[in-house]
Structures are given as structure tokens and as C-alpha cells.
Design an enzyme around this catalytic site. Structure first.
Site, PDB file in Angstrom:
ATOM      1  N   ARG A   1     -51.430 -14.858  42.629  1.00 19.44           N
ATOM      2  CA  ARG A   1     -50.453 -13.874  42.156  1.00 19.44           C
ATOM      3  C   ARG A   1     -50.717 -13.460  40.707  1.00 19.44           C
ATOM      4  NH1 ARG A   1     -45.292 -17.408  44.367  1.00 19.44           N
ATOM      5  NH2 ARG A   1     -45.666 -17.089  46.598  1.00 19.44           N
TER       6      ARG A   1
ATOM      7  N   LYS B   1     -29.640 -25.772  50.938  1.00 21.66           N
ATOM      8  CA  LYS B   1     -30.948 -26.217  51.380  1.00 21.66           C
ATOM      9  C   LYS B   1     -30.848 -27.594  52.014  1.00 21.66           C
ATOM     10  CE  LYS B   1     -35.754 -26.099  49.898  1.00 21.66           C
ATOM     11  NZ  LYS B   1     -36.695 -25.714  48.832  1.00 21.66           N
TER      12      LYS B   1
ATOM     13  N   GLU C   1     -45.509 -16.705  38.635  1.00 21.13           N
ATOM     14  CA  GLU C   1     -46.822 -17.177  38.221  1.00 21.13           C
ATOM     15  C   GLU C   1     -47.465 -16.258  37.190  1.00 21.13           C
ATOM     16  OE1 GLU C   1     -45.914 -19.180  42.039  1.00 21.13           O
ATOM     17  OE2 GLU C   1     -45.706 -17.140  41.278  1.00 21.13           O
TER      18      GLU C   1
END
Length: 498
Positions: free
Chosen positions: A232, A119, A204
Site C-alpha cells: 500500500r 469483535k 501504511e
């Protein structure tokens, strides 16, 4: 179906924050299991040199490659599900990627290509601090510093500071997040109460059910999630928390128009779906002091409690009182500097009221002096600044308005609605949420039933997806700027006078 489905697993060991959990650990082991390819090649080469039986043994080994894999690569989870696994592959090696994809597309079965990337690759500062650069405001390239530094604390910072103070006093408080400690301010909480921060990864649904279980056992969990991602967990909020009326606090960050994160991140639906749930409380602070008081109130309630607040700098108590903003001497606890009190804001230098947050009660910030029927402006949370600008515009045109901070969407303060409906024939309601199920629609339903002669102007987002853009530009685009609402009010007042 055994069809040619190619799955690309982009594995950079990060979500917004560092990955956690069993799958992350499994992939970590796979990444380090590069010895498999070397081992397989060396074994085949050695066996081929065996006289007479070399080729037969080699073919036997090839037919048993899955067994060899299972000895070296832990689990072989994907192969066990019937998916051919290719990888791990260096995701920054384009030539290698092309070969891997050509192989995957040629197979007549499901294939997973495990691509390992870094990343922030190619920019040292992003490589070193990938969480910070996951989503960032304009910055100086050579040092990574923001071009415009915040001039005051944000709502996220205020929430985190207050949560730490409450947790210092109450060991039952535990914070739960879904791979976003930094974004929700819980990195600060982790420094002080590391054993009471649980990151469940990008799950979540699990975060909410986990919180429900902890609440049922006597803990006081707070679930800290962005508005858009809380969607979600709709089923878990409804069935696990609300059905059992468990004391779970929902700290809903990035509520309303977020702006530059794009259409998928706009937090414009939470009022609608949360306020439809029995036992749920939905509140939104208009300034820093209200946020603190709502957090304290939430942890003292024995029921689900959601607090929604926007991204960015927090509006101060001074601004809510009508005192000239950040130079005034009022702190977050409400102690006013008398030397600053004279610096008033607005066409009439109005001072607006502020009282402590009371459960389910709206605040009448300003009551107009005229006994004749006129207009009331009601708002929730982040729309206070727009409401004040609208108030000033009307006042400069000779129209004084009642000003109401609703504070709560559920329960809706119908007594306040009765009060302003009896005094006014036009009520404007401002919110950063879609109209359907929002504060505007709920207010309209009550007025049509109890005060049918009162006209409603619902300054809400029409039922659509809000695109990427600057927040102020988006407010104007979707009709939530004071100029457009002013036109609607003037038109409604004209019709009401006919």
C-alpha cells in the site's frame, strides 16, 4: 451523482489491534451520542401539545433536524459530505438491521449505515482477547490454548527482542506500525519503550512518510508491517524514503508464502518491487543469528534497509550449520556445544559454513570438492530448508552441489555469481517470491549477459496469486518442493552433458 449508494460501516472499534486516530475518536463519540433520537422524539412530542401552533412548530423542527443533530452528534461528518447517516445501529440485532437496510435502499441518495458490532461476539475468549483471535492456529475451544505450541522462538519474537536491546542503547530508535502491534511483536517493545512506539492505524502510507520525516530529523525509525500490507505504501517508499536515501529500516513480517491467511496475505511480491528501487537494500535471513546481525547492520547503515522474514518458528543456527536441530547446544549467538557437533545432518553428514553477515555479500555455505563442472544451489531466506533437502537428495544420487546463501537480493553479489558460474554449468535459485523482478529473474539476467553458457533453474512462484492452504502443500503446488526442483536439476544436468 446523488445515486442510491449504500455504505455499510462495520464499526467494532478494532482493526487487528485497538483503533487509534481521529476517525476512531469521532466514531467513538457517535457511538455514545444515542441521546439524539430520544431528544428529538421528546421535543416533537412536547411541541405538539402546544395549542394552535403545535403542528407548525413540529414541521419547523423536522425541517431543521440537521441543526438539532449538529447540537448533539459531534461533527456530523458524513452528512456534511452529502451522505445521509443512519445509526449507530446494534449490528447484532438482525431485525433492526433489516429495517435499517430497507430504509437505506429506499432512499434515492447516498446513505451510510453505521453498524456497531463487538469483535469476537458470541465467544467469550475472543471477546476478551480479540487481537489474539483475529488470526489463530487450531486451538482448544474451552480455554483458547493452541493445540500445538511453538517449540522455539519465531522470527517475529527474535526481531522484537533484538529491537528492544538496540533501543535500550540508542534513544533515537522508534518503532512505527499500522494497527498490528501484536502481529509484529511490538507489544513487547511497547512494554519497555511505550513512548517510542507509534501506531498510525491502518495507514501504511502515512507510516512510511512519517518514518521518512523522523529519519530526516535524526531519528532511527523502523517500520514494522506485514509484507502484503507494505504494498500500500509503494509510492511513499520510493519517493519519500528512497529518493532521499533516508535511513529507514523496514521490518517485513510474513514474507513469502504465509499459507492459511489466504490469497490477499501472501508476501510474494516484496522482493520484486523493493529491489527495483534505487538506494534500497533488500535482505533475508536464513536463521535466527542472521536476523539479529541484519537488524544490527540495518541500524548502522545510512540508507533504506529492508529485512524480510517469514511467519512462524525461526530456523536455528545449528540447522544452518548442519548440526541436528533443536537438541544441539548452539545458542542464537553461535556458541556451539561440542557434544552436539557430532550429530550431523544430511547424507554426507556435512557441516556448512556460517560467517557474520557482511553488507551485500552472499555466503558460500558449502563448496563441492570436484573440479568438474556441476550444479550450484542458491537460495534466499526461508528456502534454506528446501535447499538442504535438495542438496541431500542430489548427494544420495552421487551429485555433490555448491550451496550458496545469497542473504541479499539488493545489492546482488555478482562476484559470488561469477565464482559459482565458473565452477558449474547449472545453477538453481530458490525463493518464495514471484519470478518477475525476483532473485531468479535478476540472476538469470546477469548470467545471460556474463555467463551465457550457464543454465538457470529459477525455482520461483510463477506470476500468479497463491491461494489459501498449508504452506508445505502450497510449496508443492507451485513447484517449490525439493522433489520437483530435483527433477528439474537432473534434467538440466543431462542436457548440459549432451
Amino acid at each position: 451523482l446523488k445515486s442510491n449508494m449504500v455504505i455499510v460501516l462495520n464499526d467494532n472499534n478494532m482493526s487487528i489491534s485497538k483503533n487509534v486516530g481521529g476517525m476512531a475518536n469521532y466514531l467513538g463519540k457517535v457511538r455514545t451520542a444515542v441521546s439524539y433520537t430520544d431528544l428529538k422524539g421528546k421535543v416533537e412530542a412536547a411541541v405538539k401539545r402546544v395549542p394552535k401552533f403545535g403542528d407548525k412548530l413540529t414541521n419547523k423542527i423536522r425541517s431543521s433536524k440537521d441543526s438539532i443533530k449538529r447540537l448533539v452528534i459531534p461533527g456530523m461528518l458524513f452528512e456534511d459530505m452529502g451522505i445521509t447517516y443512519i445509526g449507530p445501529i446494534d449490528g447484532h440485532d438482525i431485525e433492526l438491521l433489516i429495517r435499517a437496510f430497507n430504509t437505506a435502499f429506499a432512499a434515492r441518495k447516498p446513505v451510510l449505515v453505521h453498524v456497531v458490532t463487538k469483535k469476537g461476539k458470541g465467544y467469550r475468549l475472543a471477546e476478551e482477547n480479540s487481537s489474539k483471535f483475529h488470526g489463530i492456529e487450531p486451538f482448544i475451544p474451552y480455554n483458547g490454548e493452541l493445540k500445538k505450541l511453538p517449540e522455539r522462538l519465531g522470527y517475529t519474537d527474535i526481531f522484537a527482542n533484538e529491537l528492544i536491546e538496540l533501543a535500550d542503547k540508542d534513544e533515537r530508535i522508534v518503532a512505527i506500525t499500522a494497527a498490528m502491534q501484536t502481529g509484529t511483536g511490538l507489544d513487547k517493545f511497547e512494554e519497555k519503550h511505550k513512548d517510542r512506539l507509534i501506531d498510525v492505524g491502518i495507514a501504511e502510507e502515512h507510516a512510511v512518510t512519517f518514518a521518512a520525516g523522523m529519519a530526516s530529523a535524526g531519528m532511527r525509525p523502523v517500520v514494522c508491517i506485514y509484507s502484503t500490507f507494505l504494498q500500500r505504501a509503494y509510492d511513499q517508499i520510493l519517493h519519500d524514503v528512497c529518493l532521499n536515501s533516508l535511513p529507514v529500516v523496514f521490518a517485513i513480517d510474513r514474507a513469502g508464502i504465509v499459507g492459511k491467511d489466504g490469497a490477499t496475505h501472501q508476501g510474494i511480491f516484496d522482493i520484486s518491487y523493493l529491489s527495483s528501487m534505487p538506494n534500497m537494500t533488500v535482505a533475508a535471513p536464513a536463521n535466527d543469528k542472521e536476523l539479529i546481525e541484519m537488524i544490527e547492520l540495518a541500524f548502522n547503515m545510512e540508507r533504506p534497509f529492508a529485512i524480510r522474514y517469514p511467519r512462524g518458528e525461526a530456523r536455528t543456527l545449528n540447522e544452518s550449520l548442519g548440526i541436528a536441530g533443536r537438541d544441539a547446544g548452539t545458542d542464537v549467538n553461535g556458541a556451539a556445544d561440542s557434544n552436539s557437533a557430532a550429530e550431523c545432518k544430511g547424507a554426507a553428514a556435512a557441516r556448512f559454513d556460517q560467517t557474520e553477515v557482511e553488507y551485500g555479500k552472499a555466503l558460500l555455505r558449502h563448496e563441492r570438492s570436484s573440479a568438474e563442472k556441476g550444479v550450484a544451489i542458491g537460495y534466499i531466506g526461508s528456502m534454506e530448508e528446501t535447499a538442504y533437502k535438495l542438496y541431500d537428495m542430489l548427494l544420495s544420487d552421487g551429485v555433490e552441489a555448491d550451496l550458496v546463501n545469497f542473504r541479499f537480493v539488493r545489492p546482488l553479489d555478482t562476484q559470488m555469481l561469477d565464482r559459482i558460474a565458473e565452477r558449474n554449468n547449472v545453477i538453481a535459485v530458490l525463493e518464495e517470491n514471484v519470478f518477475t523482478g525476483g532473485l531468479g529473474e535478476q540472476t538469470g539476467a546477469y548470467l545471460s549477459k556474463c555467463h551465457p553458457g550457464c543454465r538457470l533453474i529459477a525455482a520461483s512462484i510463477r506470476d500468479t496469486f497463491v491461494e489459501h492452504g498449508d504452506r508445505e502443500e502450497l510449496l508443492k503446488m507451485y513447484g517449490l518442493d525439493p522433489e520437483q526442483i530435483y527433477k528439474d536439476i537432473r534434467s538440466a544436468l543431462t542436457r548440459a552433458g549432451d
